[in-house]
Each structure stands twice: as C-alpha cells, then as structure tokens.
Design a protein around this motif. Structure first.
Motif, mmCIF file in Angstrom:
data_model
loop_
_atom_site.group_PDB
_atom_site.id
_atom_site.type_symbol
_atom_site.label_atom_id
_atom_site.label_comp_id
_atom_site.label_asym_id
_atom_site.label_seq_id
_atom_site.Cartn_x
_atom_site.Cartn_y
_atom_site.Cartn_z
ATOM 1 N N THR A 148 0.825 -1.208 0.000
ATOM 2 C CA THR A 148 0.000 0.000 0.000
ATOM 3 C C THR A 148 0.858 1.257 0.000
ATOM 4 O O THR A 148 0.578 2.221 -0.726
ATOM 5 N N THR A 149 1.914 1.253 0.809
ATOM 6 C CA THR A 149 2.831 2.396 0.855
ATOM 7 C C THR A 149 3.500 2.602 -0.496
ATOM 8 O O THR A 149 3.570 3.728 -1.015
ATOM 9 N N GLY A 162 1.077 3.858 -3.202
ATOM 10 C CA GLY A 162 0.707 5.247 -2.976
ATOM 11 C C GLY A 162 1.745 6.227 -3.470
ATOM 12 O O GLY A 162 1.405 7.280 -4.029
ATOM 13 N N GLU A 211 -1.024 5.897 -7.056
ATOM 14 C CA GLU A 211 -2.215 5.099 -7.268
ATOM 15 C C GLU A 211 -2.822 4.694 -5.933
ATOM 16 O O GLU A 211 -2.178 4.784 -4.879
ATOM 17 N N ASP A 212 -4.056 4.237 -5.988
ATOM 18 C CA ASP A 212 -4.729 3.717 -4.805
ATOM 19 C C ASP A 212 -4.568 2.202 -4.768
ATOM 20 O O ASP A 212 -4.760 1.523 -5.792
ATOM 21 N N ALA A 213 -4.230 1.665 -3.603
ATOM 22 C CA ALA A 213 -4.102 0.220 -3.445
ATOM 23 C C ALA A 213 -5.484 -0.405 -3.356
ATOM 24 O O ALA A 213 -6.292 -0.034 -2.499
#
Length: 406
Positions: free
Chosen positions: A18-19, A22, A26-28
């Motif tokens: 996720t990190t 980002g 982009e969005d995870a």
C-alpha cells in the motif's frame, strides 16, 4: 529522528504494498494486494520506518536471467523502491540501496536489475542502462505488408484458460538464447494472466491469438481494443501488450492477423526489442513510429562471478579497473580472459588497460556494449585499442531484450 532501515516482516506485506503503490500515485485495491502479496519475498524486502510508520520501501524478486551464451544466472530483480514525499532528501533512498546491495552480495548473486520509474535515479548507485526497448505505433490504413508467401498454419482466438496452457511454453521457446530474458515464476504467471477491469484504461479485456502449425502452438499475441467512433467512422485503437513467436513464419502470421483486424485506425506495440522484426515486414518503414526508451538497468555486484557467467563475442584478454564509487562491492582490478567458449576473471595487481565505472560495465554486460564510445566521451580511461577489444568481446550478436515487468 532518522528513519530506521530494517527488514520487512510477514505481517507488514499489505502495508508495504500500500505504501509503495501510494508513492507511485495510485490507490491500493484489495484485488491487487491479494494478487501481488504472494509474489513479495519478505526475506528480501526492506522498509524505512519513522515513528512507527513506513516512510520508504525496497524489495527484490529473485529471477533467473539469460546472459550472452544462453546460460541462466540467478540475480536480484529490484522492485518497489519508494520514499514518501514527506521524507525526500533525507538519505533514505541511499541507505535502502546500500542495505539492498549488501544483501545481494551476501546471497552471492553476481548482479541486480531493475526497471527505473525515472531514468536519472539509479546511475549514482552503480546501475547502468543494459537494455533499451522500442514502442511502435502504426497507422493501420497506411501500412502495407510485404508478401513473402502464405503461412502454412492458422491463427486461432483462444480464451484465457486455454492461453494459460500454451503461452508459457511458447514464451520459453521463443525467448531462448536472448540475453536479458527472465524465467517467470508461477507467481509471475499468475500476475501476467490477471486482467482486472481497472487495469484496462477503457480498453477491452485481453484477447489471445495463437498461431498453430501441424498441431503445435508456435506463437501468440496478447492485445486489447478500444472502440472509438469519429464522425460516424470507426477509429478504434488496438494495443499489443505481448507477442512471442518461435519462428519467423509464426511471427509474420500473427502481425498480419493483428494489422488485418477491422475498424482499427491505430495500432501500438509495447516493449519490443530495438531491432524489432516488425519493421522488416513493412513495405514502407517510415509508416512506423518507433520510440526508444530505457528498460532494464543492471548493477554488477560480484565482478568475477558476473563476467565468468557469460560468453564473449571474440577471444581476448584485458585488465579492467572497475571503479565502484558507491560502495565496495565491485571495486577492484580484474583480468578477464574470455571468448565464445567460456571465460575466467580474477583479481590482479597488473596495470589496467581500461578504468571503467561499474555502471558502464553494467551497461555492456548483456551484449549492447558501448565501451569504446564511453572512452571517446571521457567516461572511461585507458588505451583506445583496449576499448575496441572490450567492445568486440562484450558485444553479442543477439540484442538483449526483456518483457518481464517487476
């Protein structure tokens, strides 16, 4: 407070992804996290942590990669390198790179590779551009193909389940002997065949065309279409994401099929080799727009192991002073004796014929050598005849190529 650089823990994989996603803007999505989490090699991944929060990431996917001569070498595929925008200019990237290269050296891997998000980043860490690639665009109605005889086989559309059964074997056979080729793991193939709607950018699901002859699948093209109508006329776009063929007949038949698809105005073909054979199928090569860009960057870590793993275009002996300004991994003077049948590389106290930055050695490693040009430009010091010999040795008759994104 300085960020702590440490290894990733198993429970942190989704946070790590996720990190990283980002930072790339982009969005995870849960679907992507579920897909990529099994590919993350926890024991080969690192994080930068400050106040209990991840502020930087770096990972490695282990690959077997072909080198000139056809041998496969286990190496480190660097991926997921990010630093939060709030923590730039704090040496976090440099420290992640140092930790990562120490790890590669400890594993005994001769080199590392990566795809760079920005081409100006990794040269200072000893990476050199080893593979360039071409993206090609065609205006379909302006393209005329040479008529070199009909194909003996047929092109057939298959669904993704059938593609899963035939594509990996075609890929392995078609890329055999090409320097820079990566062997895909099972996790890689799982990612390769995934086709979530948010990856399509308004285009169709992935189509699969397979060329068969005498009951054997010898080539494939994976493509998408985007329907567009302009003033009542069709102006569709077709994008080829991957195409591989075991022989020239299969290759030509697949592109004749792609270029013959109705309603299409523009065709784009991504991540092809510099000397892509598609251009030789065209009557008028000027009708193809070809854009070159950097693809694979390579960093030598263990000079003797790397140079002994490959073969060389001509027999020769040369003493190289490899300058590694970023760290101790490759720095030293080495005598290379090599040719088409094998090579030996050992540390030596002899005076060098050439002084080569480690990044330039990495650029030459897969066969696209410009060492003599590097000397002419002043990046490499030494005897001009030695630079010519080095180019002849490191050069290879097959251009390097890589289509595996990581």
């Amino acid at each position: 407070m300085a960020a702590e650089i440490r290894g990733l823990e198993s429970a942190e994989v989704r946070e790590w992804l996720t990190t990283m996603v980002g930072v790339f803007g982009e969005d995870a999505k849960d679907e992507d996290l579920d897909l990529f989490a099994p590919r993350v090699e926890v024991e080969r991944s690192h994080v930068a942590v400050e106040d209990g929060h991840m502020v930087g990431t770096a990972g490695i996917w282990t690959y077997e990669t072909a080198v000139p001569g056809g041998s496969f070498v286990t190496q480190a595929g660097v991926t997921g390198v990010t630093v939060l925008p709030t923590h730039r200019r704090r040496m976090i990237l440099t420290r992640l790179m140092e930790r990562q290269l120490d790890h590669v050296a400890e594993r005994g891997e001769p080199f590392a590779t990566l795809w760079a998000s920005e081409s100006a980043i990794y040269g200072r860490f000893g990476y050199g551009l080893a593979i360039e690639g071409a993206d090609i665009e065609l205006e379909r109605h302006r393209v005329t193909l040479r008529t070199d005889g009909p194909a003996e086989g047929r092109v057939r559309l298959v669904d993704v389940d059938e593609a899963r059964g035939v594509v990996p074997g075609i890929y392995d056979a078609a890329t055999e002997g090409i320097p820079g080729t990566f062997r895909r793991t099972e996790a890689d193939w799982t990612i390769y065949f995934a086709d979530p709607e948010h990856w399509r950018n308004g285009r169709s699901e992935r189509r699969w065309a397979v060329y068969e002859r005498d009951g054997r699948a010898l080539g494939y093209a994976a493509y998408r279409q985007k329907a567009t109508w302009r003033d009542g006329l069709p102006a569709h776009e077709l994008s080829v994401g991957d195409a591989q063929a075991v022989d020239g007949e299969a290759y030509a038949a697949l592109y004749r099929f792609v270029i013959g698809i109705d309603l299409v105005e523009k065709i784009s073909v991504a991540t092809r080799r510099v000397d892509e054979p598609l251009l030789d199928l065209l009557v008028d090569r000027r009708r193809a727009t070809r854009r070159l860009s950097d693809k694979i960057w390579l960093r030598i870590v263990d000079v003797p192991a790397a140079l002994e793993a490959r073969r060389y275009g001509v027999e020769g002996s040369i003493v190289l002073r490899v300058a590694d300004d970023f760290g101790p991994w490759a720095d030293g003077t080495y005598r290379l004796e090599g040719g088409p049948d094998g090579a030996r590389c050992t540390a030596t106290d002899d005076d060098p014929d050439l002084v080569v930055p480690v990044a330039d050695l990495g650029s030459a490693y897969l066969g696209s050598s410009r060492l003599a040009q590097g000397r002419w430009l002043g990046r490499i010091d030494g005897d001009p005849d030695a630079a010519v010999l080095a180019d002849r040795m490191f050069g290879w008759h097959v251009e390097p190529w890589c289509t595996v994104h990581f």
